[in-house]
Structure formats: C-alpha cells, structure tokens
Design an enzyme around this catalytic site. Sequence first.
Site, mmCIF file in Angstrom:
data_model
loop_
_atom_site.group_PDB
_atom_site.id
_atom_site.type_symbol
_atom_site.label_atom_id
_atom_site.label_comp_id
_atom_site.label_asym_id
_atom_site.label_seq_id
_atom_site.Cartn_x
_atom_site.Cartn_y
_atom_site.Cartn_z
ATOM 1 N N SER A 124 0.929 -1.202 -0.153
ATOM 2 C CA SER A 124 0.032 0.223 -0.133
ATOM 3 C C SER A 124 0.865 1.286 0.128
ATOM 4 O O SER A 124 1.641 1.438 -1.176
ATOM 5 C CB SER A 124 -0.994 -0.127 1.028
ATOM 6 N N ASP A 144 -5.622 -4.297 -1.768
ATOM 7 C CA ASP A 144 -4.651 -3.936 -1.112
ATOM 8 C C ASP A 144 -4.054 -4.893 -0.410
ATOM 9 O O ASP A 144 -4.760 -5.751 0.439
ATOM 10 C CB ASP A 144 -5.331 -2.820 -0.110
#
Length: 315
Positions: free
Chosen positions: A47, A200
């Site tokens: 991320s 993610d």
Amino acid sequence: MTRHSARALVLGCGGTLGFAWTAAVLDALHAKAGWDPRKADILVGTSAGAEAAAMLGAGIPAKAILDAVAGVPGGDAVVAAHVRRVPDRLPPVPSPRWPAAGLIRAALRRDVDTLAGLAGLLPRGRGDATWLRELGDALAPGGWVPHPATWLMTADLTGKRVALGSPDAPPARLGEAIAASWAIPGWFPPSVVDGRPLLDGGTVSPTSADLLLGHDVGEVVLIAPMSSEGGAPARGAARLERLLRTAMTRRVDDEVRRLRAAGVRVVRIEPGPADLAAMGANFMDGRRREHVLATASRTAPALVAEAFEREGVRA
C-alpha cells in the site's frame, strides 16, 4: 548478516500519513544508520509502502523522497508532483456491491485473520486510483523499476497474497501494481491485473514480511507505520485507530516471530508515542502531513538507532 545472505527492506501499509512517516524514517536510515535503502537486495512494499518501495526501486534517494514530501528544494520532481495529489481523508460513497466477500469465507476457514474477514463486509469503493497509476508510469515508463527484486504486495479476493514483481507473479506495469497494492476495501475498487482483481495487500497483512521465509535472507529491516510492538495507549477518537493497530500488530508480531525462529534477524522500526499523536485517528488525513513530517524528523533518528541497537546489528 552472514556473507552469503541478503538484506531485505519491508515497508508496511499506512495511508497518507504512514507514507510521510516512512519517508522520514528512510532518510534517517540512510543518514543515521549509514545504509542506503535502495541497496536492499529485496524491496517489499504494501500500500503506502508500495509507493515508497517503487520510488526506491526506481533509484530515487531517500533524501529526495523526503524533501519532495516536505515540499523543500532538492526533492524529486516526480515524487513532488505525486504527493500534491492525495486522496480525500474520507472515502467516497461506495457502490452497493461486495467484491471481497470471499474474505469472509477465508476467515471462517482460518486462511486469513478476523480483520481480513471483516474487510470482506465492505462494499466496493469508488475511489479513483489514477494518481497511483500515473506515478508508476512516471517512475517506470518501460513498465517496471530497474531494481531486480521490487515486490509490491496485493491480495486476491480470497485472501491469497500476490507479490507483484516477484518471479511467480502475473505480469504487471508498475502503475497497475501500485494501484492494486492501494486498493483498500471500501475505499477503492479492486484493481485488475492480468485479468485478476486484486486488493490492497494490507487487507491480509500490514507487511507480508513472512513471504521472505524460504529466500536467502539473513536480515530484514521492517518499517511498519501501522503496528506498535507492546501496545499504544490512546484517548478519544484515537482509540478506534488503536483497535485496527492492535489487530495489525498481532499479525506483524507473528511474522517477526516466524522470521526470527528461522534465524533471520529483524530490525523492527515503528512509530513512537509522539508520532502516533501527530498522526491522530485517521491515517488518511492529509491535513496532518506537515505535523507528522515535523514530528518524524525529530523522532526518526532515535527510532532507527534504537532498533538497530536492540538487535545488535550494524547498519
């Protein structure tokens, strides 16, 4: 570190403010510990950590990343343009669809933890990841960064982690990979890579440091904005953030234990109390970035030095 083993740098998730804090820590790692993070044999980013790993993999010095985030002369132009475009502090109204419901089933099978299973309850986000794809295109016009082992962590809709950029991963352009690693459930839609929708990587693990097991790695430098070994007391709204942080810390604790049990030295660097106070309850609140940077510029050198000293490791 033994002669024939590698050093890996693992950069965890952390949103807008975690990225700013990480930039300060990377600069301190180079300036105070005497180790250029670009020279890690393996770069692993999740991320916000994927943004930083991609920048390092493209050859941008830590100081140039920090200066760009801080808006001072000497910062890298690509990074400076990128950080001027951050997502809003709150997500747009999501779509009434549940693309990651497979995470619930995975949690019931105990393939992923409870936190990942709860992410499966979040509806499809409507966030726009164009600024992440454009970052990747600017950093790597040819498709990927020059660093030979830059892994950007994602997860599929069943919770299986996919390290884009690793030898066994599906082909991806850098911008696609960063967008996928940032596809926070409920905030951004899954990002399709080679026909496969991906989330993610922080949905399943804040760092995915355990994926280094089985590789010739003797030392891991772990920079984790969203975990706090030993706990982190809070008051008011920050208590909600601590619930998320506590769950993520448990996962990082487990990964660190497994690495150390395998004989891997782990230098673990996390935010201290002053950093957490500066970040506040919302790690996506870009209004606090200047305060986070100012605080981290003071705290990061000591955090880095103490982490290396605890492990008895020379940088």
